[in-house]
Design a protein around this motif. Structure first.
Motif, PDB file in Angstrom:
ATOM      1  N   TYR A 101      -1.723   1.887  -0.373  1.00 15.23           N
ATOM      2  CA  TYR A 101      -0.864   1.575   0.776  1.00 15.23           C
ATOM      3  C   TYR A 101      -1.289   2.297   2.051  1.00 15.23           C
ATOM      4  O   TYR A 101      -0.474   2.515   2.949  1.00 15.23           O
ATOM      5  CB  TYR A 101       0.597   1.922   0.444  1.00 15.23           C
ATOM      6  N   PHE A 115       5.562  -1.028  -5.224  1.00 16.16           N
ATOM      7  CA  PHE A 115       4.728  -1.545  -4.139  1.00 16.16           C
ATOM      8  C   PHE A 115       3.909  -2.736  -4.613  1.00 16.16           C
ATOM      9  O   PHE A 115       3.717  -3.709  -3.869  1.00 16.16           O
ATOM     10  CB  PHE A 115       3.813  -0.435  -3.616  1.00 16.16           C
ATOM     11  N   SER A 121       5.431  10.922   0.996  1.00  8.11           N
ATOM     12  CA  SER A 121       5.688   9.497   1.234  1.00  8.11           C
ATOM     13  C   SER A 121       6.446   8.901   0.055  1.00  8.11           C
ATOM     14  O   SER A 121       6.400   9.410  -1.066  1.00  8.11           O
ATOM     15  CB  SER A 121       4.379   8.740   1.458  1.00  8.11           C
ATOM     16  N   ASP A 122       7.150   7.824   0.327  1.00  7.27           N
ATOM     17  CA  ASP A 122       7.891   7.085  -0.703  1.00  7.27           C
ATOM     18  C   ASP A 122       7.839   5.622  -0.287  1.00  7.27           C
ATOM     19  O   ASP A 122       8.580   5.199   0.602  1.00  7.27           O
ATOM     20  CB  ASP A 122       9.328   7.591  -0.803  1.00  7.27           C
ATOM     21  N   ILE A 123       6.946   4.863  -0.922  1.00  4.30           N
ATOM     22  CA  ILE A 123       6.595   3.536  -0.412  1.00  4.30           C
ATOM     23  C   ILE A 123       6.788   2.477  -1.486  1.00  4.30           C
ATOM     24  O   ILE A 123       6.195   2.559  -2.562  1.00  4.30           O
ATOM     25  CB  ILE A 123       5.128   3.526   0.065  1.00  4.30           C
ATOM     26  N   ASN A 124       7.616   1.485  -1.180  1.00  2.00           N
ATOM     27  CA  ASN A 124       7.852   0.384  -2.109  1.00  2.00           C
ATOM     28  C   ASN A 124       7.509  -0.977  -1.520  1.00  2.00           C
ATOM     29  O   ASN A 124       7.595  -1.986  -2.231  1.00  2.00           O
ATOM     30  CB  ASN A 124       9.319   0.377  -2.555  1.00  2.00           C
ATOM     31  N   GLU A 162       5.284   2.390   8.109  1.00  2.00           N
ATOM     32  CA  GLU A 162       6.012   3.559   8.607  1.00  2.00           C
ATOM     33  C   GLU A 162       5.288   4.849   8.235  1.00  2.00           C
ATOM     34  O   GLU A 162       5.226   5.797   9.037  1.00  2.00           O
ATOM     35  CB  GLU A 162       7.437   3.557   8.053  1.00  2.00           C
ATOM     36  N   MET A 163       4.735   4.890   7.013  1.00  2.00           N
ATOM     37  CA  MET A 163       3.992   6.072   6.584  1.00  2.00           C
ATOM     38  C   MET A 163       2.793   6.308   7.488  1.00  2.00           C
ATOM     39  O   MET A 163       2.545   7.420   7.963  1.00  2.00           O
ATOM     40  CB  MET A 163       3.541   5.901   5.132  1.00  2.00           C
ATOM     41  N   GLY A 176       7.299   0.060   4.427  1.00  2.00           N
ATOM     42  CA  GLY A 176       7.224   1.485   4.134  1.00  2.00           C
ATOM     43  C   GLY A 176       5.829   2.033   4.351  1.00  2.00           C
ATOM     44  O   GLY A 176       5.651   3.173   4.809  1.00  2.00           O
ATOM     45  N   ALA A 177       4.810   1.237   4.036  1.00  2.00           N
ATOM     46  CA  ALA A 177       3.426   1.659   4.251  1.00  2.00           C
ATOM     47  C   ALA A 177       3.136   1.793   5.746  1.00  2.00           C
ATOM     48  O   ALA A 177       2.493   2.759   6.180  1.00  2.00           O
ATOM     49  CB  ALA A 177       2.471   0.651   3.611  1.00  2.00           C
ATOM     50  N   GLN A 228       9.286  10.702   4.135  1.00  2.00           N
ATOM     51  CA  GLN A 228       9.980   9.481   3.709  1.00  2.00           C
ATOM     52  C   GLN A 228      11.059   9.751   2.662  1.00  2.00           C
ATOM     53  O   GLN A 228      11.710   8.824   2.197  1.00  2.00           O
ATOM     54  CB  GLN A 228       8.963   8.455   3.222  1.00  2.00           C
ATOM     55  N   ASN A 271       2.931  12.173  -2.506  1.00  2.97           N
ATOM     56  CA  ASN A 271       3.702  10.943  -2.708  1.00  2.97           C
ATOM     57  C   ASN A 271       4.690  11.145  -3.853  1.00  2.97           C
ATOM     58  O   ASN A 271       4.347  11.742  -4.877  1.00  2.97           O
ATOM     59  CB  ASN A 271       2.769   9.768  -3.011  1.00  2.97           C
TER      60      ASN A 271
END
Length: 259
Positions: free
Chosen positions: A241, A169, A104-107, A114-115, A111-112, A7, A83
């Protein structure tokens, strides 16, 4: 094997389907177990506690920000899942010199999702991952946001006070619940009593993690913002997430009802 992209849009070259995986993020560790990858999980962090009956038997490689690099080398993973926010950049970059690292890079919820789907494809459990994400999306589609337009200060730390800002997130999960973040600041800023007062929160959420807020802390915040409602919340439901997102909408509905 195709080249997979994490990500951060980094290419992660895997010569074969990974058989020795180290996860250094608690919510992603739980996800790997829920995807049925128990036998491939070689190492986890001290904070990887779910599912308890399975994590106890795994080798721990330190904390999320204080990894035991030498121990990780002895485990010889063919994939490390990390992460951007939860792990120490210097340590992760060092590990990149020896092993494939997927970050991963989740905001937000998208995004979660997609991860989860990316990990499913990378680890040859695509169908399970897509079934999981479909269920998560369905659960959130059923969540009825609060109609009250309440302003929430979400506390994650004490001494100094720290809150979840607007590009996190946690902020995204507040939005899913129909709540507005009282702090339009970046990441996880330190705040003081005056800033809490000036933010005019209708509600203060005291999270169970990373600082373990408890009943004894409610009075402390009542003194600072006497008109705000103070609620203890399960931090995992707002900040994890992975597969725990299946449980989050029902929990959030309960919180909304309490407001």
């Amino acid at each position: 094997m195709p080249v997979f992209y994490d990500q951060l849009n980094r290419a992660v070259d895997l010569p074969d389907i990974p058989k020795r995986i180290i996860s250094v993020v608690p919510s992603q560790t739980e996800l790997l177990f829920d995807l049925g990858l128990d036998d491939k999980i070689t190492g986890i962090t001290n904070f990887c506690t779910h599912p308890a009956n399975k994590t106890r038997s795994k080798t721990t490689v330190g904390g999320t920000k204080k990894l035991d690099i030498d121990l990780i080398k002895t485990l010889n993973p063919d994939l490390i899942i990390a992460n951007k926010e939860e792990n120490d950049r210097v340590q992760i970059e060092e590990l990149m010199n020896y092993f494939p690292v997927w970050i991963s890079d989740i905001n937000n919820l998208q995004g979660a999702v997609e991860m989860i789907n990316s990990i499913g494809e990378m680890l040859d459990c695509k169908d399970k991952a897509e079934t999981l994400t479909s269920s998560i999306i369905h659960q959130f589609d059923q969540l009825k946001p609060s109609p009250l337009k309440l302003r929430v200060a979400y506390l994650i730390w004490r001494k100094p006070y720290m809150v979840a800002g607007s590009d996190t997130f946690i902020n995204s999960m507040l939005g899913q619940s129909g709540l507005t973040n009282a702090f339009d600041l970046s990441r996880y800023p330190e705040v003081n009593s005056d800033m809490l007062i000036n933010a005019r929160p209708d509600v203060i959420f005291l999270s169970s993690e990373p600082y373990p807020f408890a009943e004894k802390h409610i009075t402390e915040f009542k003194v600072i913002v006497p008109n705000a409602k103070i609620i203890l919340v399960d931090g995992e439901m707002f900040s994890w997430y992975g597969s725990r997102l299946l449980l989050a909408p029902e929990y959030m509905s309960g919180v909304i009802g309490a407001l």
